[in-house]
Scaffold this active site. Sequence first.
Site, short mmCIF file in Angstrom:
data_model
loop_
_atom_site.label_atom_id
_atom_site.label_comp_id
_atom_site.label_asym_id
_atom_site.label_seq_id
_atom_site.Cartn_x
_atom_site.Cartn_y
_atom_site.Cartn_z
N HIS A 142 0.86 -1.20 0.00
CA HIS A 142 0.00 0.00 0.00
C HIS A 142 0.88 1.24 0.00
CE1 HIS A 142 -3.01 2.97 1.28
NE2 HIS A 142 -3.92 2.10 0.94
N PHE A 143 1.50 1.62 -1.10
CA PHE A 143 1.50 0.87 -2.36
C PHE A 143 2.95 0.58 -2.70
CE2 PHE A 143 -2.23 3.64 -2.36
CZ PHE A 143 -3.25 2.73 -2.58
#
Lengths: 144, 85
Positions: free
Chosen positions: A47-48
């Site tokens: 994430h991410f």
Amino acid sequence: MNGEAITAQIPHRYPFLLVDRLLEREPGVRVVAEKLLTINEPYFQGHFAERPLLPGVLMLEMLAQAGGFLESEPLLGKPIFLAQVLDARFKGAAFPGDKLRLEVSPDASFGGLMRIKGIVSCDGRVLCTAKLLLKNSVGPKGSA
Amino acid sequence: MSDLKTELKTMIIERLKLEGMTPDQIDDKAPLFGEGLGLDSIDALELVLGIEQHFGVKIEDEAAGLQAFKNVESLTAFIAEHRTA
């Protein structure tokens, strides 16, 4: 206040203990805590992958965990859970290296439920504000 | 008393967002929680705050509060008794 004093109050553990340090603690009145984000946080893996940033819902979880220190009695072994999220606003993102300040205070309580107001900030920038309803014990008979 | 009942029912509907309900659909003697109106403990806190803001009645004693929350009739009596205005 940190380390053992934190794990003596709330049951959360690696990799989901999201309070690193307590700056102020006055049960029933106000708690100010800190969470330090490092690039090694498990959620930054995905994430991410190309732009690690803190998932907003984890800021709510941080506030909920900080709210556990508003209780004067340790919460270990007690049936606690997050019962409601109200008016959550995400105003900014948090990144690896950020030192997050978690401020919570009670707003109302009844029947084993405590509603708290919380703010997550970093270097004076407000990142998230929300009200959370925390359940800390068995509520009214016959109710969910 | 009946005006207070209607006022209370209206407050409950608005505060707890019981959309589509009207005051006369709430039975005075039906349980507020569980069966009956089907409220839960989250609604109970909302109701405590609503009663405080709308009627100026603070429910500090939880046991007394839970007793009053039995149904609309008992809650109306509680508010009438503790209301100062």
